[in-house]
Write a protein that holds these residues in place. Structure first.
Motif, PDB file in Angstrom:
ATOM      1  N   ILE A 145      40.459 -21.589  19.430  1.00 39.13           N
ATOM      2  CA  ILE A 145      39.328 -22.473  19.143  1.00 39.13           C
ATOM      3  C   ILE A 145      39.583 -23.288  17.879  1.00 39.13           C
ATOM      4  CG2 ILE A 145      36.888 -22.519  18.473  1.00 39.13           C
ATOM      5  CD1 ILE A 145      36.479 -20.076  20.312  1.00 39.13           C
ATOM      6  N   CYS A 146      39.998 -22.613  16.824  1.00 41.05           N
ATOM      7  CA  CYS A 146      40.265 -23.311  15.559  1.00 41.05           C
ATOM      8  C   CYS A 146      41.412 -24.303  15.709  1.00 41.05           C
ATOM      9  CB  CYS A 146      40.566 -22.305  14.452  1.00 41.05           C
ATOM     10  SG  CYS A 146      39.142 -21.286  13.972  1.00 41.05           S
ATOM     11  N   PHE A 147      42.407 -23.949  16.503  1.00 39.43           N
ATOM     12  CA  PHE A 147      43.542 -24.845  16.742  1.00 39.43           C
ATOM     13  C   PHE A 147      43.087 -26.098  17.482  1.00 39.43           C
ATOM     14  CE2 PHE A 147      47.215 -26.129  19.421  1.00 39.43           C
ATOM     15  CZ  PHE A 147      48.124 -26.426  18.412  1.00 39.43           C
ATOM     16  N   LEU A 148      42.226 -25.928  18.490  1.00 39.76           N
ATOM     17  CA  LEU A 148      41.747 -27.073  19.263  1.00 39.76           C
ATOM     18  C   LEU A 148      40.796 -27.951  18.462  1.00 39.76           C
ATOM     19  CD1 LEU A 148      41.104 -25.517  22.806  1.00 39.76           C
ATOM     20  CD2 LEU A 148      43.008 -26.960  22.068  1.00 39.76           C
ATOM     21  N   CYS A 149      40.215 -27.422  17.393  1.00 40.39           N
ATOM     22  CA  CYS A 149      39.298 -28.202  16.559  1.00 40.39           C
ATOM     23  C   CYS A 149      40.028 -29.230  15.688  1.00 40.39           C
ATOM     24  CB  CYS A 149      38.464 -27.275  15.668  1.00 40.39           C
ATOM     25  SG  CYS A 149      37.115 -26.449  16.542  1.00 40.39           S
ATOM     26  N   ARG A 150      41.336 -29.156  15.612  1.00 36.34           N
ATOM     27  CA  ARG A 150      42.087 -30.149  14.859  1.00 36.34           C
ATOM     28  C   ARG A 150      41.957 -31.497  15.561  1.00 36.34           C
ATOM     29  NH1 ARG A 150      47.800 -26.890  13.813  1.00 36.34           N
ATOM     30  NH2 ARG A 150      46.882 -25.064  12.740  1.00 36.34           N
ATOM     31  N   ASP A 151      41.838 -32.551  14.776  1.00 29.69           N
ATOM     32  CA  ASP A 151      41.605 -33.884  15.336  1.00 29.69           C
ATOM     33  C   ASP A 151      42.641 -34.273  16.386  1.00 29.69           C
ATOM     34  OD1 ASP A 151      39.380 -34.184  13.743  1.00 29.69           O
ATOM     35  OD2 ASP A 151      40.443 -35.255  12.146  1.00 29.69           O
ATOM     36  N   GLU A 152      43.907 -33.973  16.099  1.00 33.47           N
ATOM     37  CA  GLU A 152      44.966 -34.379  17.023  1.00 33.47           C
ATOM     38  C   GLU A 152      44.906 -33.615  18.348  1.00 33.47           C
ATOM     39  OE1 GLU A 152      46.884 -31.339  14.150  1.00 33.47           O
ATOM     40  OE2 GLU A 152      45.355 -32.923  14.136  1.00 33.47           O
ATOM     41  N   ASN A 153      44.317 -32.410  18.327  1.00 33.93           N
ATOM     42  CA  ASN A 153      44.238 -31.602  19.540  1.00 33.93           C
ATOM     43  C   ASN A 153      42.974 -31.879  20.348  1.00 33.93           C
ATOM     44  OD1 ASN A 153      46.656 -30.366  18.863  1.00 33.93           O
ATOM     45  ND2 ASN A 153      45.641 -28.720  17.724  1.00 33.93           N
ATOM     46  N   ALA A 200      28.877 -27.498  11.681  1.00 29.70           N
ATOM     47  CA  ALA A 200      29.740 -26.335  11.943  1.00 29.70           C
ATOM     48  C   ALA A 200      31.198 -26.692  11.725  1.00 29.70           C
ATOM     49  CB  ALA A 200      29.514 -25.829  13.369  1.00 29.70           C
ATOM     50  N   SER A 201      31.541 -27.958  11.905  1.00 27.17           N
ATOM     51  CA  SER A 201      32.927 -28.379  11.715  1.00 27.17           C
ATOM     52  C   SER A 201      33.389 -28.152  10.280  1.00 27.17           C
ATOM     53  CB  SER A 201      33.087 -29.859  12.080  1.00 27.17           C
ATOM     54  OG  SER A 201      32.213 -30.669  11.303  1.00 27.17           O
ATOM     55  N   ALA A 202      32.423 -28.185   9.334  1.00 27.55           N
ATOM     56  CA  ALA A 202      32.769 -27.946   7.931  1.00 27.55           C
ATOM     57  C   ALA A 202      33.087 -26.473   7.677  1.00 27.55           C
ATOM     58  CB  ALA A 202      31.615 -28.382   7.027  1.00 27.55           C
ATOM     59  N   ALA A 203      32.765 -25.617   8.656  1.00 28.97           N
ATOM     60  CA  ALA A 203      32.988 -24.175   8.500  1.00 28.97           C
ATOM     61  C   ALA A 203      34.221 -23.686   9.248  1.00 28.97           C
ATOM     62  CB  ALA A 203      31.763 -23.402   8.982  1.00 28.97           C
ATOM     63  N   ILE A 204      35.011 -24.616   9.800  1.00 29.69           N
ATOM     64  CA  ILE A 204      36.197 -24.193  10.555  1.00 29.69           C
ATOM     65  C   ILE A 204      37.148 -23.385   9.677  1.00 29.69           C
ATOM     66  CG2 ILE A 204      38.253 -24.994  11.774  1.00 29.69           C
ATOM     67  CD1 ILE A 204      36.599 -27.383  12.751  1.00 29.69           C
ATOM     68  N   GLY A 205      37.375 -23.863   8.460  1.00 34.70           N
ATOM     69  CA  GLY A 205      38.227 -23.116   7.542  1.00 34.70           C
ATOM     70  C   GLY A 205      37.643 -21.764   7.213  1.00 34.70           C
ATOM     71  N   ALA A 206      36.311 -21.713   7.078  1.00 36.65           N
ATOM     72  CA  ALA A 206      35.639 -20.445   6.781  1.00 36.65           C
ATOM     73  C   ALA A 206      35.774 -19.472   7.949  1.00 36.65           C
ATOM     74  CB  ALA A 206      34.164 -20.699   6.468  1.00 36.65           C
ATOM     75  N   ILE A 207      35.689 -19.988   9.167  1.00 34.35           N
ATOM     76  CA  ILE A 207      35.840 -19.139  10.356  1.00 34.35           C
ATOM     77  C   ILE A 207      37.251 -18.562  10.416  1.00 34.35           C
ATOM     78  CG2 ILE A 207      35.877 -19.131  12.879  1.00 34.35           C
ATOM     79  CD1 ILE A 207      33.665 -21.297  12.768  1.00 34.35           C
ATOM     80  N   SER A 208      38.239 -19.398  10.137  1.00 37.00           N
ATOM     81  CA  SER A 208      39.634 -18.927  10.131  1.00 37.00           C
ATOM     82  C   SER A 208      39.834 -17.858   9.069  1.00 37.00           C
ATOM     83  CB  SER A 208      40.583 -20.098   9.878  1.00 37.00           C
ATOM     84  OG  SER A 208      40.523 -21.042  10.914  1.00 37.00           O
TER      85      SER A 208
END
Length: 404
Positions: A81-89, A212-220
Motif C-alpha cells: 500500500i505504501c509503495f503504491l502511494c508513491r506518485d510514480e506508482n 491521510a496522505s500526510a501520514a504515509i511516512g507515519a504508517i510506514s
C-alpha cells in the motif's frame, strides 16, 4: 525460579509453530500479493537462497543451511500500500506491481534474525531489545520432503531445505510464554505501568482532519516499530487509530483511499464491514479529479468488500475504558474485534488503558487483542503515551538482573 524460566531454549517455544511460508527475494510484488491474500498470516518471509554446489577447494561450511538460505526480511500488504502511494506508482499500479519484492524490504538491519533452537529465552529477549522483531528458528518435520515434492510455484513455498523447515518467533510469542508463568515475577505484575515507568511519550500521531496522505511516512514507521498511528483531535485527545494491522487485512486498493481521504475518513474506510459507499464515491471522484486514471482503473476493477466482524473493546480489570467519554462531540468511536484469528480484521478504535492499570492487565489486554502495544490515556481521553511489548520485555529483563 524466574531465572530458570528464562534459561528455557527457544525450541520450547517452537512446539506447534507452523512452518513459514516463504517468498523468493526475486519474486514480483504481484506474486507477493497473491501469497499475502491467501495466507493465514499477515506477514510472509522473504528468502535469498543459493543452491549452487560449492566447488571452492577446501570449502567446508559449518552449517550448509545457513550458508545456502537466509531469511532477508518480511513483508505485508501495508508495504505494498505504501509503495503504491508513491506518485510514480499511482500512475500505473499494474506496472508498479511488476517490481521485485526486494524494493519493499525495510533498509533496517536486524529486524529478522536467524537463531539456533538452543538459543536461550534470555538471549532471545536481548536480541529483541536490540531491535529484532522475528527470530527465525530451524525445525524438522516429517512432512518436509513430501511438501517439497508437492511444490507447484517456485516463488511461493513452505521454506524447506534438505528436509529442514523454519518457523519464526515474535515478541508476542515471548510475552505469551512469560505470561504463563507471571507469578514467578511477583510483585512486578501487580504494579502499575506508571510506577514501572514504561509509558513512552514517543507516539506517532495524525490529526483527524489532516490528509491521510500526510501520514504515509507515519504508517510506514508504525509498521516497522510494530505500533500504530494515533488519530487525535485538535486538543490531542485520542479518537482512534490507523493501524498497520487493520490495513494489512485490506487489499492494495486502499492506497487510493490513503491518497484521497482525511485520516478520520480513512479510519471509517478501513473499518470492519467494508468501506462505506459514500467514501468509495469520494475516492473515485478525487482520483478522476487528479487524473490518476491508472489507479482509478485498478481501484474500480479490484474494489470488493470483505467480511469484517466486531466486538466491544476491553480494558483492564481495574479501569474499564472501552468507550471513553469526552465532553466535546467527536466522530463515532469504534471497537476492535476480540477475535483470536490472526486474519480477522480489527476495527479503528485504539486499545487503551490508564496510567494506573496494572502491568499484567496491560499484558493480557494486548495479547487478547493481538496487538503489540496499548495506548495510555487519561479520563478526558488525552493521549499520555504508549506501552509496547518491548517495554514489557525490558521489565522482565531488569527483574532478572536484579535477581542475579
Amino acid at each position: 525460579m524466574a531465572v530458570r524460566l528464562l534459561s528455557h531454549e527457544l525450541s520450547d517455544l517452537c512446539l506447534g509453530k507452523p512452518a513459514l511460508r516463504s517468498l523468493s527475494v526475486t519474486s514480483t510484488i504481484a506474486q507477493a500479493l497473491e501469497v499475502l491474500k491467501t495466507s493465514d498470516d499477515i506477514f510472509v518471509s522473504v528468502w535469498s537462497c543459493d543452491h549452487k554446489p560449492k566447488t571452492t577447494p577446501g570449502f567446508e561450511p559449518v552449517d550448509d543451511f545457513d550458508d545456502e538460505c537466509r531469511c532477508v526480511g518480511k513483508i505485508c500488504i501495508v508495504d505494498v500500500i505504501c509503495f503504491l502511494c508513491r506518485d510514480e506508482n499511482l500512475v500505473s499500479p499494474p506496472v508498479a506491481l511488476k517490481n521485485p519484492v526486494s524494493v519493499l524490504l525495510p533498509k533496517i538491519p536486524g529486524l529478522v534474525l536467524h537463531v539456533e533452537p538452543s538459543c536461550s529465552l534470555l538471549e532471545a529477549i536481548d536480541l529483541i531489545l536490540e531491535g529484532a522483531q522475528n527470530l527465525v528458528v530451524p525445525i524438522r518435520t516429517k512432512l518436509s520432503n513430501k511438501r517439497s515434492k508437492q511444490q507447484q510455484k517456485p516463488s511461493v513455498t513452505v521454506t524447506n531445505h534438505k528436509g529442514r523447515e523454519f518457523c519464526w518467533l515474535t515478541q508476542e510469542d515471548v510475552i505469551r510464554f512469560l505470561l504463563s508463568s507471571i507469578g514467578l515475577f511477583s510483585p512486578i505484575p501487580a504494579l502499575s505501568i506508571d510506577t514501572l515507568n514504561i509509558i513512552s511519550p514517543n507516539t506517532i500521531t495524525s490529526e483527524y482532519h489532516s490528509p491521510a496522505s500526510a501520514a504515509i511516512g507515519a504508517i510506514s514507521r508504525a509498521l516497522v516499530e510494530q505500533t500504530s498511528v494515533a488519530v487525535v483531535d485538535s486538543q490531542g485527545a485520542l479518537i482512534g487509530e490507523i493501524s498497520p494491522f487493520t490495513l494489512a487485512c485490506c487489499d492494495e486498493t486502499v492506497a487510493a483511499a490513503v491518497k484521497t481521504l482525511s485520516s478520520g475518513d480513512l479510519m471509517a474506510y478501513i473499518d470492519c464491514g467494508g468501506p462505506p459507499e459514500d467514501l468509495v464515491k469520494v475516492v473515485s471522484a478525487k482520483l478522476k479529479e487528479e487524473n490518476l486514471n491508472g489507479m482509478l482503473q485498478h481501484f474500480t476493477f479490484s474494489m470488493s468488500s470483505g467480511g469484517f466482524s466486531s466486538a466491544s473493546s476491553s480494558s483492564d480489570e481495574e479501569y474499564s475504558m472501552a468507550a471513553p467519554v469526552s465532553s466535546m462531540p467527536r466522530p463515532r468511536r469504534l471497537s476492535r474485534s476480540m477475535s483470536y484469528s490472526a486474519r480477522m480484521v480489527r476495527r479503528s478504535e485504539a486499545i487503551v488503558c490508564h496510567p494506573k492499570s496494572s502491568f499484567v492487565a496491560v499484558m493480557i489486554q494486548a495479547i487478547a487483542h493481538r496487538v503489540n502495544y496499548v495506548w495510555v490515556i487519561e479520563d478526558d481521553c488525552s493521549l499520555v503515551g504508549i506501552v509496547t511489548f518491548s517495554d514489557m520485555l525490558k521489565v522482565f529483563r531488569e527483574n532478572v538482573e536484579s535477581m542475579a
